[in-house]
Design a protein around this motif. Structure first.
Motif, PDB file in Angstrom:
ATOM      1  N   ASN A  50      11.384 -14.765  20.553  1.00  0.00           N
ATOM      2  CA  ASN A  50      11.438 -14.638  21.875  1.00  0.00           C
ATOM      3  C   ASN A  50      11.847 -12.892  21.771  1.00  0.00           C
ATOM      4  N   GLU A  51      10.781 -12.915  22.632  1.00  0.00           N
ATOM      5  CA  GLU A  51      10.911 -11.432  22.852  1.00  0.00           C
ATOM      6  C   GLU A  51      11.853 -11.000  24.575  1.00  0.00           C
ATOM      7  N   ARG A  52      11.349 -11.702  25.255  1.00  0.00           N
ATOM      8  CA  ARG A  52      12.134 -11.560  26.231  1.00  0.00           C
ATOM      9  C   ARG A  52      13.755 -12.280  26.561  1.00  0.00           C
ATOM     10  N   ASP A  53      14.571 -11.564  27.802  1.00  0.00           N
ATOM     11  CA  ASP A  53      15.768 -12.166  27.603  1.00  0.00           C
ATOM     12  C   ASP A  53      16.282 -12.761  28.168  1.00  0.00           C
ATOM     13  N   ASN A  54      15.132 -13.055  29.484  1.00  0.00           N
ATOM     14  CA  ASN A  54      15.359 -14.097  31.185  1.00  0.00           C
ATOM     15  C   ASN A  54      14.158 -15.015  31.012  1.00  0.00           C
ATOM     16  N   ALA A  55      13.811 -15.424  29.314  1.00  0.00           N
ATOM     17  CA  ALA A  55      13.168 -16.809  29.634  1.00  0.00           C
ATOM     18  C   ALA A  55      12.909 -17.459  28.564  1.00  0.00           C
ATOM     19  N   SER A  56      12.281 -18.706  28.166  1.00  0.00           N
ATOM     20  CA  SER A  56      12.469 -18.847  26.930  1.00  0.00           C
ATOM     21  C   SER A  56      10.821 -19.439  26.242  1.00  0.00           C
ATOM     22  N   THR A  57      10.296 -19.128  25.289  1.00  0.00           N
ATOM     23  CA  THR A  57       9.067 -19.499  25.090  1.00  0.00           C
ATOM     24  C   THR A  57       8.742 -20.844  25.184  1.00  0.00           C
ATOM     25  N   THR A  58       7.945 -21.319  25.970  1.00  0.00           N
ATOM     26  CA  THR A  58       7.646 -23.387  26.080  1.00  0.00           C
ATOM     27  C   THR A  58       6.788 -23.502  25.620  1.00  0.00           C
ATOM     28  N   LYS A  59       5.637 -22.944  25.184  1.00  0.00           N
ATOM     29  CA  LYS A  59       4.437 -23.638  24.632  1.00  0.00           C
ATOM     30  C   LYS A  59       4.103 -21.892  23.368  1.00  0.00           C
ATOM     31  N   LEU A  60       3.160 -22.892  22.412  1.00  0.00           N
ATOM     32  CA  LEU A  60       2.528 -21.570  21.780  1.00  0.00           C
ATOM     33  C   LEU A  60       1.472 -22.243  21.409  1.00  0.00           C
ATOM     34  N   GLU A  61       0.331 -21.774  21.270  1.00  0.00           N
ATOM     35  CA  GLU A  61      -1.215 -22.383  21.563  1.00  0.00           C
ATOM     36  C   GLU A  61      -1.602 -21.724  20.171  1.00  0.00           C
ATOM     37  N   VAL A  62      -2.094 -21.855  18.918  1.00  0.00           N
ATOM     38  CA  VAL A  62      -2.887 -21.274  17.777  1.00  0.00           C
ATOM     39  C   VAL A  62      -4.352 -21.660  17.671  1.00  0.00           C
ATOM     40  N   PRO A 133     -10.754 -20.531   2.374  1.00  0.00           N
ATOM     41  CA  PRO A 133     -12.453 -19.762   2.080  1.00  0.00           C
ATOM     42  C   PRO A 133     -12.024 -19.211   1.200  1.00  0.00           C
ATOM     43  N   GLU A 134     -13.180 -19.557  -0.380  1.00  0.00           N
ATOM     44  CA  GLU A 134     -13.350 -18.904  -1.162  1.00  0.00           C
ATOM     45  C   GLU A 134     -14.078 -17.227  -1.212  1.00  0.00           C
ATOM     46  N   ASP A 135     -14.704 -17.475   0.324  1.00  0.00           N
ATOM     47  CA  ASP A 135     -15.296 -15.606   0.167  1.00  0.00           C
ATOM     48  C   ASP A 135     -14.340 -15.277   1.632  1.00  0.00           C
ATOM     49  N   ALA A 136     -13.214 -15.740   1.374  1.00  0.00           N
ATOM     50  CA  ALA A 136     -12.418 -14.406   2.665  1.00  0.00           C
ATOM     51  C   ALA A 136     -11.447 -13.743   1.561  1.00  0.00           C
ATOM     52  N   ASP A 137     -10.643 -13.181   2.794  1.00  0.00           N
ATOM     53  CA  ASP A 137      -9.448 -12.107   1.906  1.00  0.00           C
ATOM     54  C   ASP A 137      -8.697 -12.505   2.619  1.00  0.00           C
ATOM     55  N   GLN A 138      -8.691 -12.784   3.449  1.00  0.00           N
ATOM     56  CA  GLN A 138      -7.779 -13.500   5.325  1.00  0.00           C
ATOM     57  C   GLN A 138      -8.435 -14.370   5.702  1.00  0.00           C
ATOM     58  N   LEU A 139      -7.417 -15.045   7.250  1.00  0.00           N
ATOM     59  CA  LEU A 139      -8.172 -16.029   8.179  1.00  0.00           C
ATOM     60  C   LEU A 139      -7.029 -15.280   9.533  1.00  0.00           C
ATOM     61  N   VAL A 140      -7.927 -15.332  10.025  1.00  0.00           N
ATOM     62  CA  VAL A 140      -6.887 -14.182  11.738  1.00  0.00           C
ATOM     63  C   VAL A 140      -7.126 -15.599  12.417  1.00  0.00           C
ATOM     64  N   PHE A 141      -5.838 -15.461  12.842  1.00  0.00           N
ATOM     65  CA  PHE A 141      -5.539 -17.150  13.716  1.00  0.00           C
ATOM     66  C   PHE A 141      -4.897 -16.233  14.874  1.00  0.00           C
ATOM     67  N   LYS A 142      -5.743 -16.705  16.150  1.00  0.00           N
ATOM     68  CA  LYS A 142      -5.023 -16.032  17.410  1.00  0.00           C
ATOM     69  C   LYS A 142      -4.337 -16.897  18.273  1.00  0.00           C
ATOM     70  N   ALA A 143      -3.625 -16.840  19.086  1.00  0.00           N
ATOM     71  CA  ALA A 143      -1.905 -17.229  19.319  1.00  0.00           C
ATOM     72  C   ALA A 143      -1.726 -16.933  20.525  1.00  0.00           C
ATOM     73  N   ILE A 144      -1.169 -18.157  21.537  1.00  0.00           N
ATOM     74  CA  ILE A 144      -1.241 -17.417  22.758  1.00  0.00           C
ATOM     75  C   ILE A 144       0.234 -17.996  23.497  1.00  0.00           C
ATOM     76  N   GLN A 145       0.768 -17.403  23.934  1.00  0.00           N
ATOM     77  CA  GLN A 145       2.684 -17.753  23.315  1.00  0.00           C
ATOM     78  C   GLN A 145       2.654 -18.030  25.262  1.00  0.00           C
ATOM     79  N   THR A 146       3.350 -19.105  25.763  1.00  0.00           N
ATOM     80  CA  THR A 146       3.558 -18.916  27.090  1.00  0.00           C
ATOM     81  C   THR A 146       5.256 -18.912  27.566  1.00  0.00           C
ATOM     82  N   TYR A 147       5.674 -18.385  28.369  1.00  0.00           N
ATOM     83  CA  TYR A 147       7.513 -18.621  28.953  1.00  0.00           C
ATOM     84  C   TYR A 147       7.450 -19.423  29.743  1.00  0.00           C
ATOM     85  N   SER A 148       8.363 -19.543  30.042  1.00  0.00           N
ATOM     86  CA  SER A 148       8.958 -20.261  30.900  1.00  0.00           C
ATOM     87  C   SER A 148       9.345 -19.645  32.599  1.00  0.00           C
ATOM     88  N   ASN A 149       8.389 -18.211  32.651  1.00  0.00           N
ATOM     89  CA  ASN A 149       8.587 -17.667  33.424  1.00  0.00           C
ATOM     90  C   ASN A 149       7.132 -18.313  33.930  1.00  0.00           C
TER      91      ASN A 149
END
Length: 246
Positions: A50-62, A133-149
């Motif tokens: 949580n990188e905010r001082d005045n709100a909580s993280t209430t949702k994560l989408e990966v 996967p056997e034919d990749a060196d990495q996997l990218v996961f795009k994430a969305i973080q939602t705060y209480s505000n």
């Protein structure tokens, strides 16, 4: 004049602190519990600070990669969070131990049923995935973080080779070389994943953990050192001018 010079030196030191403190200390990241070998199975943790001082993280989408879809995606139940798994049809079926799969998990969403991740804390969201996967060196996961505000932070920028890290980088899972005899996920690998999941479930009684302090401490010490250096230079300049004027 002397007082104004000291004030200027103090302003320089303060600006150094602001510049060094402005970047975020942490991002949403993904790390395996153990190894994430190509062709195998693994339990991965999405670490959300949580990188905010005045709100909580209430949702994560990966969002899971569609260029390398995963046949098995199983999030671990977590106290204080409702979990939704979204599947989508694949443009190209994938083979799963001889079975053709026409759909795969494309998104997992965690929604807080309580306070969520409060300021000053982070939380890990474990997911069992495979076969990698056997034919990749990495996997990218795009994430969305939602705060209480209602603030939304999109961790979706991909790192470009030779360029600086983007402001909101997407979580990246680095894959290790395939293990001999375990390229398609042996029972040993799956058992290890189950054990890791059990350990994580036992730890989920505390729905949030204090944020890491080692990185912050190191940065603070570095800032203090720079401030002391700036003040020292300013003092040396003033002392030299006093001796010249004398």
């Amino acid at each position: 004049m002397k007082a104004s010079r000291l004030a200027a030196a103090g302003a320089i030191a303060a600006s150094a602190v602001v510049v060094l403190s402005s970047p975020a200390f942490a991002h949403v990241t993904v790390q395996p519990e153990g190894a994430a070998a190509k062709g195998g199975y693994a339990v991965v943790d999405f670490k959300v600070p949580n990188e905010r001082d005045n709100a909580s993280t209430t949702k994560l989408e990966v969002n899971f990669p569609t260029d390398h879809p995963l046949a098995s995606v199983m999030p671990e139940p977590m106290a204080g969070w409702d979990i939704k798994v979204t599947k989508s049809k694949l443009d190209k079926p994938i083979d799963n131990h001889g079975e053709q799969l026409t759909e795969a998990v494309t998104k997992v969403t965690w929604t807080a049923t309580g306070k969520g991740i409060e300021p000053g804390y982070f939380e890990k969201f474990p997911v069992s995935v495979g076969a990698l996967p056997e034919d990749a060196d990495q996997l990218v996961f795009k994430a969305i973080q939602t705060y209480s505000n209602k603030e939304v932070v999109r961790w979706i920028e991909e790192q470009q080779k030779g360029q600086e890290e983007p402001e909101t980088p997407a979580p990246v899972l680095t894959l290790s070389a395939a293990e001999d005899g375990h390229s398609h996920g042996s029972s040993d690998t799956e058992n290890a994943s189950d054990n890791s999941a059990s350990d994580a479930e036992a730890a989920s009684a505390d729905t949030a953990a204090p944020a890491d302090s080692s990185d912050t401490t190191a940065r603070v010490l570095g800032v203090v050192g720079i401030v002391v250096g700036v003040v020292g230079v300013a003092y040396g300049v003033l002392a030299g001018r006093r001796r010249t004027s004398a």
